[in-house]
Write an enzyme that holds these catalytic residues in place. Sequence first.
Site, mmCIF file in Angstrom:
data_model
loop_
_atom_site.group_PDB
_atom_site.id
_atom_site.type_symbol
_atom_site.label_atom_id
_atom_site.label_comp_id
_atom_site.label_asym_id
_atom_site.label_seq_id
_atom_site.Cartn_x
_atom_site.Cartn_y
_atom_site.Cartn_z
ATOM 1 N N ASN A 1 33.972 115.966 -16.559
ATOM 2 C CA ASN A 1 35.211 115.658 -17.293
ATOM 3 C C ASN A 1 36.491 115.993 -16.533
ATOM 4 O O ASN A 1 37.526 115.386 -16.769
ATOM 5 C CB ASN A 1 35.194 116.289 -18.688
ATOM 6 N N GLU B 1 31.307 121.168 -31.521
ATOM 7 C CA GLU B 1 32.233 120.615 -30.532
ATOM 8 C C GLU B 1 32.047 119.100 -30.511
ATOM 9 O O GLU B 1 30.990 118.607 -30.131
ATOM 10 C CB GLU B 1 31.916 121.184 -29.135
ATOM 11 N N CYS C 1 37.031 120.870 -22.589
ATOM 12 C CA CYS C 1 36.461 122.081 -23.204
ATOM 13 C C CYS C 1 37.462 122.746 -24.126
ATOM 14 O O CYS C 1 37.116 123.222 -25.194
ATOM 15 C CB CYS C 1 35.999 123.041 -22.112
ATOM 16 N N GLY D 1 29.778 123.622 -17.953
ATOM 17 C CA GLY D 1 29.116 122.500 -18.611
ATOM 18 C C GLY D 1 28.719 122.865 -20.020
ATOM 19 O O GLY D 1 29.334 123.731 -20.635
ATOM 20 N N GLU E 1 30.955 128.831 -17.800
ATOM 21 C CA GLU E 1 32.132 128.314 -18.518
ATOM 22 C C GLU E 1 31.648 127.161 -19.389
ATOM 23 O O GLU E 1 31.342 126.077 -18.877
ATOM 24 C CB GLU E 1 33.187 127.803 -17.518
HETATM 25 P P1 NAD Z 1 26.250 119.189 -18.776
HETATM 26 O O1 NAD Z 1 25.878 120.547 -19.243
HETATM 27 O O2 NAD Z 1 25.470 118.025 -19.251
HETATM 28 O O3 NAD Z 1 26.216 119.121 -17.166
HETATM 29 C C1 NAD Z 1 26.900 120.058 -16.371
HETATM 30 C C2 NAD Z 1 26.255 120.113 -14.997
HETATM 31 O O4 NAD Z 1 24.979 120.758 -15.087
HETATM 32 C C3 NAD Z 1 25.976 118.750 -14.362
HETATM 33 O O5 NAD Z 1 26.268 118.819 -12.988
HETATM 34 C C4 NAD Z 1 24.485 118.582 -14.597
HETATM 35 O O6 NAD Z 1 23.883 117.671 -13.687
HETATM 36 C C5 NAD Z 1 24.008 119.994 -14.384
HETATM 37 N N1 NAD Z 1 22.693 120.358 -14.923
HETATM 38 C C6 NAD Z 1 22.086 119.880 -16.035
HETATM 39 N N2 NAD Z 1 20.889 120.501 -16.209
HETATM 40 C C7 NAD Z 1 20.750 121.388 -15.202
HETATM 41 C C8 NAD Z 1 19.731 122.322 -14.828
HETATM 42 N N3 NAD Z 1 18.610 122.470 -15.540
HETATM 43 N N4 NAD Z 1 19.912 123.083 -13.721
HETATM 44 C C9 NAD Z 1 21.054 122.962 -12.994
HETATM 45 N N5 NAD Z 1 22.031 122.071 -13.282
HETATM 46 C C10 NAD Z 1 21.888 121.300 -14.385
HETATM 47 O O7 NAD Z 1 27.803 119.054 -19.144
HETATM 48 P P2 NAD Z 1 28.753 117.803 -19.065
HETATM 49 O O8 NAD Z 1 28.362 116.793 -20.088
HETATM 50 O O9 NAD Z 1 28.905 117.346 -17.655
HETATM 51 O O10 NAD Z 1 30.132 118.522 -19.539
HETATM 52 C C11 NAD Z 1 30.447 118.685 -20.882
HETATM 53 C C12 NAD Z 1 30.372 120.128 -21.343
HETATM 54 O O11 NAD Z 1 31.033 120.999 -20.434
HETATM 55 C C13 NAD Z 1 31.087 120.328 -22.676
HETATM 56 O O12 NAD Z 1 30.344 121.170 -23.532
HETATM 57 C C14 NAD Z 1 32.390 121.007 -22.263
HETATM 58 O O13 NAD Z 1 33.018 121.726 -23.300
HETATM 59 C C15 NAD Z 1 31.927 121.869 -21.144
HETATM 60 N N6 NAD Z 1 33.069 122.245 -20.265
HETATM 61 C C16 NAD Z 1 33.481 123.554 -20.224
HETATM 62 C C17 NAD Z 1 34.596 123.914 -19.435
HETATM 63 C C18 NAD Z 1 35.097 125.339 -19.351
HETATM 64 O O14 NAD Z 1 35.884 125.637 -18.458
HETATM 65 N N7 NAD Z 1 34.691 126.238 -20.246
HETATM 66 C C19 NAD Z 1 35.259 122.916 -18.703
HETATM 67 C C20 NAD Z 1 34.806 121.612 -18.788
HETATM 68 C C21 NAD Z 1 33.708 121.281 -19.556
#
Ligand code: NAD
Length: 478
Positions: free
Chosen positions: A131, A364, A262, A205, A227
């Site tokens: 994002n 969320e 987020c 994520g 995060e």
């Molecule tokens: P996601 O959790 O689907 O993916 C995040 C990353 O993790 C990707 O690179 C994905 O390929 C990787 N991943 C997935 N499974 C994994 C595993 N088993 N081992 C290692 N890596 C793995 O998240 P998304 O859809 O890309 O992002 C959305 C989420 O992120 C929302 O919940 C959002 O609130 C959160 N977010 C938090 C912040 C913050 O700073 N707190 C900032 C941005 C987004």
Amino acid sequence: MIERHNPARVGELVGSVAATSPDGVDAVVRAAAHGQRAWAAVAADERASVLRRAADAVAPHVEELAVLLARESGKPLADCRGEVGFALTYLRWTAGRAPALLADREIDDDAGRLLLQRKPYGVVAAITPWNAPVILTMLKVAPALAAGNAIVVKPSPLAPLAIDRVLRLLADALPDGLLHAVHGGGETGAALVGHRLVRKVAFTGGAAAASQVAATAALLATPTVLELGGNDPVLLLPDADLGPEPMRRLVLASFATSGQVCMAAKRLYVHRSRYDEFLESYQDAARSVLRTGDPLHDGVSMGPVITAEAAHRVRGLVDDAVARGGRAIPLGLTDPATDLGGGHFVLPTLVVDAPADAPVVTEEQFGPVVPLLAYDDVDDLVERANAGELGLGASVWSADEDRAFALARRIEAGFVFVNTHNRTGMSLRAPFGGVKRSGYGREYGDEGITEYAQTCVVHAPAAFRAGGAGAAANAYPT
Ligand code: NAD
């Protein structure tokens, strides 16, 4: 090969990156471990100069990177420009701040001589979402490198193109081996997180991937920073300014990046005495700032959501709220030059009269829909704001700053904004991160830099120095 299509024009291929095999991940981590040893020996001031030069190497490419990011992520071009520019600002800020923060501290007094060193971990693994791929990666890359680590980044396969290009430009300006990207989904991420030579993991994520990452890291006792998501409440006190300017800020706090942020404003709580006034002001503000359409078109402030699944999920939240007695109010205008049927567009929506236990309130939403809820009593408001497992951000809006700060102290969130919310309220010097199930560890601020260094000590107790008083062979210090 990982191909990325434009979420605003689904037939359009934007580009591709080569997927990294498990052997490829191993080779990259080994190269990083090799490069890191020499980098750690470079003085912190010199590392900072190298990072400034790396920022200069990316700067001429901001426009081209912004267009690529807009096409792969669906975010409006101006936002993408802002994100890439801000990432460079953060890199330069970190380079300026790190040397003093990471300097050795030595104390030599009656108790003895104590050296406190901030040493790098070694190889850091960064797992990042789609994002805001450029800034969320830079929040890990800049402090990790400044502290003397090497870093391997695994971007999301949903937006790997612009960040891959940024990392290549940076790497070309750095000594060999320090900065790498590997590409793929969860399996590639797991191979990276579980690598023996990775000594720290920084993850941004969602909750499901976070628990897998934390579990994989735990097998080797590798420390993590997580995060995660939020369900940020907005607390509008009865004296809040509901004029056009603050209302435009509030609308964009929910709908920038189509709500896929987020720390977006995700639940709006307004005092019942001002509910009708708020509803009118908010819709007026939305008409003036929200224009849904193709991210590359002039004047568009909201693009599509990232995938067809995301669009389906968000529409489901609205349908569910309506089925429970809520009402969906469409917001803003659309761009007449965009074929909205040709992309994953979801129109921005305010949901009123949804019950407090509707998923659009309790979860969320991560999309362009936000619930409006009335309250009568501040204690009840605090309880509702603090309900749930997430605690990333929140905001308090009031004409009286002291009153806002007093209420903010009662909110369970890592970051409470006052009279704003989301990116307009961020500060380089303010540590950002969640409480409860929104994660742990901090980005931004001094803590976001020291997160990538560990304190190591050298100690000579005074008792055993020449002429010291000595002590019994097995005694505790006094
Ligand atoms: P996601 O959790 O689907 O993916 C995040 C990353 O993790 C990707 O690179 C994905 O390929 C990787 N991943 C997935 N499974 C994994 C595993 N088993 N081992 C290692 N890596 C793995 O998240 P998304 O859809 O890309 O992002 C959305 C989420 O992120 C929302 O919940 C959002 O609130 C959160 N977010 C938090 C912040 C913050 O700073 N707190 C900032 C941005 C987004």
